[in-house]
Every structure is written in C-alpha cells, then in structure tokens.
Design a protein around this motif. Sequence first.
Motif, mmCIF file in Angstrom:
data_model
loop_
_atom_site.group_PDB
_atom_site.id
_atom_site.type_symbol
_atom_site.label_atom_id
_atom_site.label_comp_id
_atom_site.label_asym_id
_atom_site.label_seq_id
_atom_site.Cartn_x
_atom_site.Cartn_y
_atom_site.Cartn_z
ATOM 1 N N LEU A 147 -4.737 3.114 6.150
ATOM 2 C CA LEU A 147 -4.127 1.785 6.295
ATOM 3 C C LEU A 147 -5.014 0.875 7.132
ATOM 4 C CD1 LEU A 147 -0.370 2.721 6.907
ATOM 5 C CD2 LEU A 147 -1.316 1.615 4.881
ATOM 6 N N GLU A 148 -5.568 1.428 8.246
ATOM 7 C CA GLU A 148 -6.459 0.634 9.102
ATOM 8 C C GLU A 148 -7.689 0.170 8.314
ATOM 9 O OE1 GLU A 148 -7.435 3.054 12.411
ATOM 10 O OE2 GLU A 148 -5.501 2.806 13.413
ATOM 11 N N PHE A 149 -8.250 1.067 7.511
ATOM 12 C CA PHE A 149 -9.447 0.738 6.722
ATOM 13 C C PHE A 149 -9.130 -0.370 5.724
ATOM 14 C CE2 PHE A 149 -12.596 1.249 3.400
ATOM 15 C CZ PHE A 149 -13.754 1.525 4.110
ATOM 16 N N CYS A 150 -7.985 -0.237 5.020
ATOM 17 C CA CYS A 150 -7.588 -1.266 4.046
ATOM 18 C C CYS A 150 -7.307 -2.594 4.742
ATOM 19 C CB CYS A 150 -6.360 -0.801 3.273
ATOM 20 S SG CYS A 150 -6.663 0.616 2.185
ATOM 21 N N ALA A 151 -6.745 -2.520 5.958
ATOM 22 C CA ALA A 151 -6.449 -3.737 6.715
ATOM 23 C C ALA A 151 -7.740 -4.488 7.045
ATOM 24 C CB ALA A 151 -5.689 -3.395 7.995
ATOM 25 N N MET A 152 -8.786 -3.745 7.411
ATOM 26 C CA MET A 152 -10.070 -4.390 7.713
ATOM 27 C C MET A 152 -10.651 -5.044 6.455
ATOM 28 S SD MET A 152 -12.042 -1.930 10.412
ATOM 29 C CE MET A 152 -11.492 -1.829 12.114
ATOM 30 N N ALA A 153 -10.474 -4.387 5.320
ATOM 31 C CA ALA A 153 -10.941 -4.989 4.066
ATOM 32 C C ALA A 153 -10.139 -6.244 3.741
ATOM 33 C CB ALA A 153 -10.826 -3.968 2.936
ATOM 34 N N LEU A 192 0.835 -1.212 0.000
ATOM 35 C CA LEU A 192 0.000 0.000 0.000
ATOM 36 C C LEU A 192 0.867 1.257 0.000
ATOM 37 C CD1 LEU A 192 -2.843 -0.957 2.519
ATOM 38 C CD2 LEU A 192 -3.065 -0.605 0.058
ATOM 39 N N LYS A 193 1.951 1.222 0.772
ATOM 40 C CA LYS A 193 2.830 2.396 0.834
ATOM 41 C C LYS A 193 3.595 2.579 -0.474
ATOM 42 C CE LYS A 193 3.405 2.676 5.831
ATOM 43 N NZ LYS A 193 4.354 2.653 6.979
ATOM 44 N N THR A 194 3.796 1.489 -1.220
ATOM 45 C CA THR A 194 4.416 1.606 -2.542
ATOM 46 C C THR A 194 3.453 2.291 -3.505
ATOM 47 O OG1 THR A 194 5.725 -0.389 -2.159
ATOM 48 C CG2 THR A 194 5.448 0.318 -4.444
ATOM 49 N N LEU A 195 2.179 1.919 -3.405
ATOM 50 C CA LEU A 195 1.159 2.560 -4.239
ATOM 51 C C LEU A 195 0.994 4.031 -3.911
ATOM 52 C CD1 LEU A 195 -1.593 -0.214 -4.293
ATOM 53 C CD2 LEU A 195 -0.251 0.570 -6.228
ATOM 54 N N ASP A 196 1.014 4.345 -2.610
ATOM 55 C CA ASP A 196 0.825 5.728 -2.165
ATOM 56 C C ASP A 196 1.732 5.986 -0.956
ATOM 57 O OD1 ASP A 196 0.067 8.227 -1.402
ATOM 58 O OD2 ASP A 196 -2.005 7.729 -0.883
ATOM 59 N N PRO A 197 2.918 6.566 -1.163
ATOM 60 C CA PRO A 197 3.851 6.802 -0.050
ATOM 61 C C PRO A 197 3.269 7.699 1.030
ATOM 62 C CG PRO A 197 4.950 7.061 -2.178
ATOM 63 C CD PRO A 197 3.480 6.953 -2.469
ATOM 64 N N LYS A 220 -8.143 6.786 -5.291
ATOM 65 C CA LYS A 220 -6.765 7.059 -4.853
ATOM 66 C C LYS A 220 -5.816 5.941 -5.258
ATOM 67 C CE LYS A 220 -4.317 8.760 -0.779
ATOM 68 N NZ LYS A 220 -4.450 9.191 0.623
ATOM 69 N N LEU A 221 -6.267 4.682 -5.143
ATOM 70 C CA LEU A 221 -5.408 3.531 -5.429
ATOM 71 C C LEU A 221 -5.654 2.950 -6.817
ATOM 72 C CD1 LEU A 221 -5.680 1.727 -1.952
ATOM 73 C CD2 LEU A 221 -3.883 3.289 -2.747
ATOM 74 N N ASP A 222 -6.541 3.617 -7.583
ATOM 75 C CA ASP A 222 -6.850 3.182 -8.965
ATOM 76 C C ASP A 222 -7.389 1.751 -8.984
ATOM 77 O OD1 ASP A 222 -7.144 3.553 -11.652
ATOM 78 O OD2 ASP A 222 -5.085 2.991 -12.161
ATOM 79 N N ILE A 223 -8.377 1.489 -8.103
ATOM 80 C CA ILE A 223 -9.008 0.163 -8.054
ATOM 81 C C ILE A 223 -10.158 0.138 -9.060
ATOM 82 C CG2 ILE A 223 -10.203 -1.498 -6.576
ATOM 83 C CD1 ILE A 223 -8.878 -0.172 -4.167
ATOM 84 N N PRO A 224 -10.185 -0.798 -9.982
ATOM 85 C CA PRO A 224 -11.264 -0.846 -10.994
ATOM 86 C C PRO A 224 -12.644 -0.891 -10.334
ATOM 87 C CG PRO A 224 -9.499 -2.398 -11.526
ATOM 88 C CD PRO A 224 -9.215 -1.885 -10.155
#
Length: 497
Positions: A432-438, A420-425, A468-472
Amino acid sequence: MKKQFLFFLLLFCSLRATAADDGKQKVDSLLAKAKEFEISGNSLQRLETAMKALDLSLIYNYDEGKARAHFSMADALVNLGVFKEGIKHLERVENTNYYKEKILMQSEVHRVKGRAYTKLRLFQQALREFHLQLGLIGSLTGDAKKISYLYTYGNISTVFDQTGQLDSMQRYIELQLSVLRDFDVQNVAEMYLGLYDDLGQLYVRKGDFIKAGQYLKKSQALVEKYKIPVFHNTLTYLGNLESRKGNHQQALAFYEKSLANMRAVGNRHSIKNTYRLLADYYRDYNLSKAKSDEYELAFSRLNDSLENENRQVVDIVLNQILKLKDQESATKISRTIKISLIAVVLLLVVIGFFVWRVRRNRKLLGQKEEALQETETINRELSEQIGENKFATLLELAKSNNPEFLALFTELYPEFIQSLKTLDPNIRSTELEFCAMAFLNFTTKNIAEYTFVTVRAVQVRKNRLRKKLDIPSDADFNNWMQELTQRPAMASGEASA
C-alpha cells in the motif's frame, strides 16, 4: 419569572457538575487500567485504553485526564516504535494546565522524549532531555525523587553504552547503585542484578577480566539467593567473558544455558539474537558446521515469525492512530454542537425573561441575531480547520520513510486505499505504501532514495505489482494508480475476474 429563571440556571449547573464528576471517575478508572497494561508490558491494549480515556476527557474537558491520557499514549507509541506520533502526544501534554503545575509530569515528559531520541539514535537530543529531567527531579520528594533519579541515570548510561563512552557509562551505573542503597535489597534485587550484569559486560569490553568476573559472580549470587527467574543476561555475559579469554567451549556452554533460560521465560527476541550469536560462533571458530547450520535455520524461522508479527502490530497501531484522529474530529464537532445547543437554550431563556420585562425589545432581538451569526461563524471556522490541507506533511513523511506516512495518506485518500483493497483484500501495508508513493507521482529514483533500496529493487517491485493487480504492461504505472479511483466499475470488474 425571575425566580424561575434563577432556579432553572442553578439546576442546569448542578446537572452539568454531576455529569462532569461522573466523567472524571470514568477517565481515572480507564487510566488506572492503562497503568496495569503498562506494568504487564501490553503496549497495544494500553494504547487502546488510553485512547478511550482521552476521548472522555475531551468530552468532559477534564484537563488532568487529557494530560495523563496523552502521556500514556505517547509512552506506549514510543515502546511500539512510532516515535513521531508519540512526541506529538507529548507536545499535547505540555499544552495542559496539569503539566504546567505538576513537576513529576514535566519530568516524565522529558524522560519519554529522551527515550524516543535514544531509539532514533539522536543522542545529543536524548542527553539534553535527560539533563532537563535531572534539573526537575531535585524539586521532587520521597520515593518519587529516588526512582526518578534511578531511571534517569539508567537512561543516560544507555546512551553512553550505545556511543561507546564506557567511562561515562560506568559513572552513571555507579550513581544508580548509590540510589539503590536506600532501598531494601530484596525489593530491588532484579535492579541490582541488571547493574552488576552491566558492570560485568563493561569490564569485559575494557579487557579487565578479573573485575568482570567479580561483578558477574555477584549477579550469580543474587540469582541464587533471591530465586530470580530471569538471568539469561548474566549467562550471556559470562559467555562473552570466556570467549574473550579464548575459552570457546566454556563460552558455548554459557550461551546454551542462557538460551535455555530465555526459552523458559519466553523471551523470543532474545532467543532470536542468541540463535544468531550461536550460528556465527560455531561458524567463525570452525567448531561445528552442522550446529551453525542448525542455529542459522532456527534464526531464520523465528526472525520471519517475529517480522510477520511486527507487521501486524504496525497495522494495528496505524489503524488505532486513524481511529483516534477520527474520534478527535468527531469530539470537536460534538462539543461544538453541544455548546451551540447550550448557547441556544440559554439564549432562549434570557430572551424570554427580557421579553417578559421589556415587551419585545428590538435591541435584544438584534443581539439574538448577532449571537446566532457568531455561532455560525464558529462552526464554519471549525469545519475549515478540520478540512485543512495536509499534503505538505504527507510529502515530508514519505521522504523521511516515516511509518506514519501510510496513516496520513489513508486519511487523505481513503478511496484510493479502498480501491486497492477491493482489487486485493490481502494486500500488505508495505505494498500500500509503495502504491501510495506512485499515486503521488514519485519517480522510480525517488522511491529508491526515500525507501533506502536500489532502483533495480523498485523496478522489480513494480513488475510484481503489475502482475498482482493485473496492470497492463503498456500502462504507465503512476498514471494507472492515479486513475484507479476514477474507474470504479473497472476496478470492481478486475477484482472479480
């Protein structure tokens, strides 16, 4: 040969004792530095210094150092609002011999536990800890006993203040005053000021304006006599008194003077709260819309600044907790290696000695093989312990919205966080917490329930992260998160796009 063996053993023990004494001195020096940071109110540097002291204490197996370092870290973490991790360190203090032998340390552990429970609004548990502390204080002597009583009474009065039990609060304030009489007034003038302020505000809440005024005048007299620099609470409580009397202009004058003192001493959190108070006061009593708007804007700006700083502090604390866990694991492995090496060296000496005496005794060779197998077993068990599955704990932290969730998740799934940090430094810790729950496959409803927001708010956040992360748009959000670490090439390409 026997004399040579005894000489070697004596020399080895002497070197170990000297190294241990040097290590203890280093630990004591670090803990003294941590105490200085405590006095200056710098909890972050105190935490970092105590971590270094703990690392050395583990290396040298310094029991007192381990107890005091864990306690210093626990107190700092509670001050920073990381309560569960702080309580864990207090439990580690309780496992030391130093804790079992020192009543003052036992008392202090109860005090910090009580403060943590108070901040968590677990008031019954807090009172239980403070009363356990009172039971221990009776065995202390001298100033340590008086000071312990003073702070324990203060902590109990805070609990009763927050629960609205004013008579009980008053009783414990008066107990503090009785303890202060044993000290020179000039040395404890600021403590007297705080207690007179508390009694003044207490009587304002009770509606006894005469007594409130009397105590607040005592506060003013102390400020003038001893040139006490921080006195904004006195002015705020005088403002509250005038407000209760209906004297709004006099109340505003005191609030403005209080704000000036806060600015002079640099108390930004109190400044923020006073901006809020003044904005509401001018608006609620229709005194000045322009002034209300001015203070509302000032409040918003300062609140945003403080929240940003708080997020940075939380990130630093989480990184330090992760660093500490890494250090503890490394220290355990290092100690095991050292013990193994020492055991091997001693074993070789013993074997050499007995080989010289009994000429390749097969029985002794069998003992050597058995000892080496035992060392292998110890190393294997340690590795298994370090690699223990902590997934259940992670789910528990997530469901309770505990700030330590991200720290443990990062420990268990570092590749995901790094992706995730590579995608968005610049990705924030809350994202990060939200993505972790997903990643853990929590549903939208689950996330809303655990983070105390609406389902709609969770959906909006998902949409923002998609952009932000360019998720389709046709990709399942949770599946995308779970597959992120399985496609490093894609992640790298997206980051550079």
